[in-house]
Design a protein around this motif. Structure first.
Motif, PDB file in Angstrom:
ATOM      1  N   ALA A 159       0.822  -1.270  -0.039  1.00  0.00           N
ATOM      2  CA  ALA A 159       0.052   0.031  -0.011  1.00  0.00           C
ATOM      3  C   ALA A 159       0.904   1.355  -0.189  1.00  0.00           C
ATOM      4  CB  ALA A 159      -0.802  -0.014   1.076  1.00  0.00           C
ATOM      5  N   TYR A 160       0.429   2.128  -0.762  1.00  0.00           N
ATOM      6  CA  TYR A 160       0.848   3.747  -0.426  1.00  0.00           C
ATOM      7  C   TYR A 160       0.312   4.422   0.554  1.00  0.00           C
ATOM      8  CZ  TYR A 160       3.229   2.175  -4.891  1.00  0.00           C
ATOM      9  OH  TYR A 160       3.688   1.296  -5.836  1.00  0.00           O
ATOM     10  N   THR A 161       0.892   5.741   0.892  1.00  0.00           N
ATOM     11  CA  THR A 161       0.425   6.456   2.040  1.00  0.00           C
ATOM     12  C   THR A 161       0.550   7.859   1.513  1.00  0.00           C
ATOM     13  OG1 THR A 161       2.076   6.854   3.507  1.00  0.00           O
ATOM     14  CG2 THR A 161       1.084   4.867   3.643  1.00  0.00           C
ATOM     15  N   GLN A 162      -0.290   8.788   1.910  1.00  0.00           N
ATOM     16  CA  GLN A 162      -0.255   9.947   1.725  1.00  0.00           C
ATOM     17  C   GLN A 162      -0.378  11.121   3.082  1.00  0.00           C
ATOM     18  OE1 GLN A 162      -3.779  11.880   1.247  1.00  0.00           O
ATOM     19  NE2 GLN A 162      -2.765  13.677   2.280  1.00  0.00           N
ATOM     20  N   ILE A 163       0.369  11.775   3.313  1.00  0.00           N
ATOM     21  CA  ILE A 163       0.528  12.649   4.394  1.00  0.00           C
ATOM     22  C   ILE A 163      -0.029  14.135   4.074  1.00  0.00           C
ATOM     23  CG2 ILE A 163       2.147  11.346   5.882  1.00  0.00           C
ATOM     24  CD1 ILE A 163       4.096  13.625   4.957  1.00  0.00           C
ATOM     25  N   THR A 164      -0.818  14.809   5.115  1.00  0.00           N
ATOM     26  CA  THR A 164      -1.162  16.087   5.107  1.00  0.00           C
ATOM     27  C   THR A 164      -0.217  17.101   5.151  1.00  0.00           C
ATOM     28  OG1 THR A 164      -3.032  15.086   6.153  1.00  0.00           O
ATOM     29  CG2 THR A 164      -3.280  17.540   5.635  1.00  0.00           C
ATOM     30  N   ALA A 165      -0.232  18.134   4.416  1.00  0.00           N
ATOM     31  CA  ALA A 165       0.845  19.395   4.430  1.00  0.00           C
ATOM     32  C   ALA A 165       0.672  19.908   5.923  1.00  0.00           C
ATOM     33  CB  ALA A 165       0.673  20.126   3.356  1.00  0.00           C
ATOM     34  N   ALA A 166      -0.588  20.268   6.371  1.00  0.00           N
ATOM     35  CA  ALA A 166      -0.718  20.625   7.565  1.00  0.00           C
ATOM     36  C   ALA A 166      -0.255  19.961   8.774  1.00  0.00           C
ATOM     37  CB  ALA A 166      -2.169  21.318   7.582  1.00  0.00           C
ATOM     38  N   SER A 167      -0.078  18.716   8.767  1.00  0.00           N
ATOM     39  CA  SER A 167       0.468  17.966   9.726  1.00  0.00           C
ATOM     40  C   SER A 167       1.984  18.098   9.859  1.00  0.00           C
ATOM     41  CB  SER A 167       0.245  16.295   9.383  1.00  0.00           C
ATOM     42  OG  SER A 167      -1.119  16.164   9.341  1.00  0.00           O
ATOM     43  N   GLN A 177       2.431  16.148  14.411  1.00  0.00           N
ATOM     44  CA  GLN A 177       3.774  16.587  13.719  1.00  0.00           C
ATOM     45  C   GLN A 177       5.012  15.505  13.959  1.00  0.00           C
ATOM     46  OE1 GLN A 177       5.395  20.142  15.138  1.00  0.00           O
ATOM     47  NE2 GLN A 177       5.946  20.756  12.993  1.00  0.00           N
ATOM     48  N   LYS A 178       5.161  15.149  14.972  1.00  0.00           N
ATOM     49  CA  LYS A 178       6.204  14.226  15.303  1.00  0.00           C
ATOM     50  C   LYS A 178       5.919  12.923  14.640  1.00  0.00           C
ATOM     51  CE  LYS A 178       9.857  12.934  17.294  1.00  0.00           C
ATOM     52  NZ  LYS A 178      10.336  11.815  18.066  1.00  0.00           N
ATOM     53  N   PHE A 179       4.711  12.181  14.791  1.00  0.00           N
ATOM     54  CA  PHE A 179       4.572  11.146  13.810  1.00  0.00           C
ATOM     55  C   PHE A 179       4.626  11.382  12.319  1.00  0.00           C
ATOM     56  CE2 PHE A 179       1.109   7.495  12.952  1.00  0.00           C
ATOM     57  CZ  PHE A 179       2.096   6.755  12.977  1.00  0.00           C
ATOM     58  N   THR A 180       4.379  12.349  11.753  1.00  0.00           N
ATOM     59  CA  THR A 180       4.534  12.537  10.471  1.00  0.00           C
ATOM     60  C   THR A 180       5.992  12.580  10.153  1.00  0.00           C
ATOM     61  OG1 THR A 180       2.664  14.133  10.624  1.00  0.00           O
ATOM     62  CG2 THR A 180       4.233  14.183   8.769  1.00  0.00           C
ATOM     63  N   LEU A 188       7.635   5.512   5.185  1.00  0.00           N
ATOM     64  CA  LEU A 188       6.429   5.063   5.131  1.00  0.00           C
ATOM     65  C   LEU A 188       5.416   5.812   4.532  1.00  0.00           C
ATOM     66  CD1 LEU A 188       6.169   3.425   8.912  1.00  0.00           C
ATOM     67  CD2 LEU A 188       6.496   2.112   6.538  1.00  0.00           C
ATOM     68  N   THR A 189       5.740   6.710   3.760  1.00  0.00           N
ATOM     69  CA  THR A 189       4.913   7.582   3.128  1.00  0.00           C
ATOM     70  C   THR A 189       5.400   8.025   1.518  1.00  0.00           C
ATOM     71  OG1 THR A 189       3.291   9.421   3.007  1.00  0.00           O
ATOM     72  CG2 THR A 189       5.512   9.918   3.752  1.00  0.00           C
ATOM     73  N   HIS A 190       4.640   8.035   0.507  1.00  0.00           N
ATOM     74  CA  HIS A 190       5.216   8.635  -0.738  1.00  0.00           C
ATOM     75  C   HIS A 190       4.599   9.688  -1.158  1.00  0.00           C
ATOM     76  CE1 HIS A 190       4.234   4.647   0.391  1.00  0.00           C
ATOM     77  NE2 HIS A 190       5.536   4.069  -0.396  1.00  0.00           N
ATOM     78  N   LEU A 191       3.650  10.267  -0.785  1.00  0.00           N
ATOM     79  CA  LEU A 191       2.783  11.813  -1.162  1.00  0.00           C
ATOM     80  C   LEU A 191       2.510  12.448  -0.114  1.00  0.00           C
ATOM     81  CD1 LEU A 191       0.487   9.357  -3.218  1.00  0.00           C
ATOM     82  CD2 LEU A 191       1.996  10.999  -4.445  1.00  0.00           C
ATOM     83  N   ILE A 192       2.618  13.847  -0.387  1.00  0.00           N
ATOM     84  CA  ILE A 192       1.770  14.781   0.525  1.00  0.00           C
ATOM     85  C   ILE A 192       1.029  15.532  -0.332  1.00  0.00           C
ATOM     86  CG2 ILE A 192       3.854  16.669  -0.009  1.00  0.00           C
ATOM     87  CD1 ILE A 192       3.708  17.049   3.185  1.00  0.00           C
ATOM     88  N   ASP A 241      11.312   4.120  -1.288  1.00  0.00           N
ATOM     89  CA  ASP A 241      12.284   3.485  -0.653  1.00  0.00           C
ATOM     90  C   ASP A 241      11.728   2.374   0.287  1.00  0.00           C
ATOM     91  OD1 ASP A 241      14.609   4.803  -1.731  1.00  0.00           O
ATOM     92  OD2 ASP A 241      14.266   6.517  -0.580  1.00  0.00           O
ATOM     93  N   PRO A 242      12.529   1.447   0.480  1.00  0.00           N
ATOM     94  CA  PRO A 242      12.195   0.085   1.066  1.00  0.00           C
ATOM     95  C   PRO A 242      11.483   0.789   2.607  1.00  0.00           C
ATOM     96  CG  PRO A 242      14.511  -0.316   0.388  1.00  0.00           C
ATOM     97  CD  PRO A 242      14.187   1.087   0.186  1.00  0.00           C
ATOM     98  N   PRO A 243      10.445   0.310   3.146  1.00  0.00           N
ATOM     99  CA  PRO A 243       9.926   0.722   4.361  1.00  0.00           C
ATOM    100  C   PRO A 243      10.588   0.144   5.517  1.00  0.00           C
ATOM    101  CG  PRO A 243       8.395  -0.638   3.468  1.00  0.00           C
ATOM    102  CD  PRO A 243       9.380  -0.637   2.442  1.00  0.00           C
ATOM    103  N   GLU A 244      10.716   0.925   6.445  1.00  0.00           N
ATOM    104  CA  GLU A 244      11.407   0.508   7.940  1.00  0.00           C
ATOM    105  C   GLU A 244      10.285   0.669   9.142  1.00  0.00           C
ATOM    106  OE1 GLU A 244      14.664   2.913   8.328  1.00  0.00           O
ATOM    107  OE2 GLU A 244      15.504   2.501   6.384  1.00  0.00           O
TER     108      GLU A 244
END
Ligand code: FE
Length: 257
Positions: A159-167, A177-180, A188-192, A241-244
């Motif tokens: 699966a891919y993931t997308q984070i939020t700019a404001a996070s 913010q820390k988790f981001t 663990l993320t590919h997109l913002i 990149d390979p997830p960790e």
């Protein structure tokens, strides 16, 4: 620059209410350097249902209005679908709409406080059918913050993931913010994307977020996110990149025992 997650279509969900709201959001997007937006109204989230045809019609209408207003922004169709038991039939019956219609990338939204037991299987089933699920804003899910290993498992399984700019900029608080940052650092993320809903409380924040990313991780990380957004819209493979696994926070013993 392409923004792949935005609630800019008027009157469909908790984003823009009127066409004037949409145009105001469009102007803010352009001022942030965005020239293309994938409009992703909520679908099946218990409050809003916006199936494929509804989205396609609204996108066509907004593109016409943008032309008339001479705003240099193009809208592509998309959808933010909450995870639910009938997700696969929604895809098969084509009420669920992949990003930019033919990309095969599909947004999957988890509830904000939990991760349903069937999530991993469903992400797998989507991939078997040739789709590429993108989990939206995992950094804002309370369960994933507690159990980041689930997120690792999902990404590890394709699966891919997308984070939020404001996070990234701290708009949702220090924990998120820390988790981001941890999510970015563990690949663990590919997109913002903005996930913008309006021009005030939930605006675009894209420039600010990219500035933070550049300061923390350098220009190559900015390039990675900008390019991947383009690849989504074009239906191409994403760079990854390979997830960790995310290391668990160290527990404090002794005085807090
Ligand atoms: Fe959203």
């Amino acid at each position: 620059m392409i923004d792949i997650h935005c609630h800019i279509l008027p009157g469909l969900d908790d984003g823009a209410k009127t066409i004037e709201d949409s145009l105001a959001m469009a102007r803010q997007a352009v001022s942030e350097g965005i020239d293309t937006i994938i409009a992703t109204p909520h679908h099946r989230n218990g409050k809003y249902d916006n199936d494929r045809q509804t989205v396609l019609k609204a996108v066509q209408h907004l593109n016409e209005e943008l032309n008339l207003a001479h705003i240099p922004l193009t809208i592509f169709p998309g959808q933010e679908t909450r995870i639910h038991g009938d997700f696969l039939s929604g895809v098969e019956e084509a009420t669920i709409l992949p990003l930019n219609e033919s990309s095969n990338y599909i947004f999957v939204e988890l509830p904000s406080d939990q991760v349903p037991r069937y999530t991993k299987q469903m992400l797998f089933d989507l991939q078997v059918k040739g789709y590429k699920p993108i989990i939206v804003h995992p950094e804002r899910n309370a369960r994933l913050i507690q159990e980041p290993d689930s997120l690792y498992q999902f990404v590890q399984s394709g699966a891919y993931t997308q984070i939020t700019a404001a996070s990234m900029t701290g708009r949702f608080g220090k924990n998120i913010q820390k988790f981001t940052q941890q999510i970015i650092e563990a690949n663990l993320t590919h997109l913002i994307a903005s996930d913008a809903h309006n021009t005030t409380t939930r605006g675009f924040c894209v420039q600010h977020a990219y500035q933070e990313i550049e300061e923390n991780y350098g220009p190559s990380m900015v390039y990675y996110f900008v390019e991947n957004a383009k690849f989504v819209a074009e239906g191409q493979m994403l760079a990854a990149d390979p997830p960790e696994p995310i290391k668990k926070k160290k527990k404090l013993f002794g005085i807090f025992g």
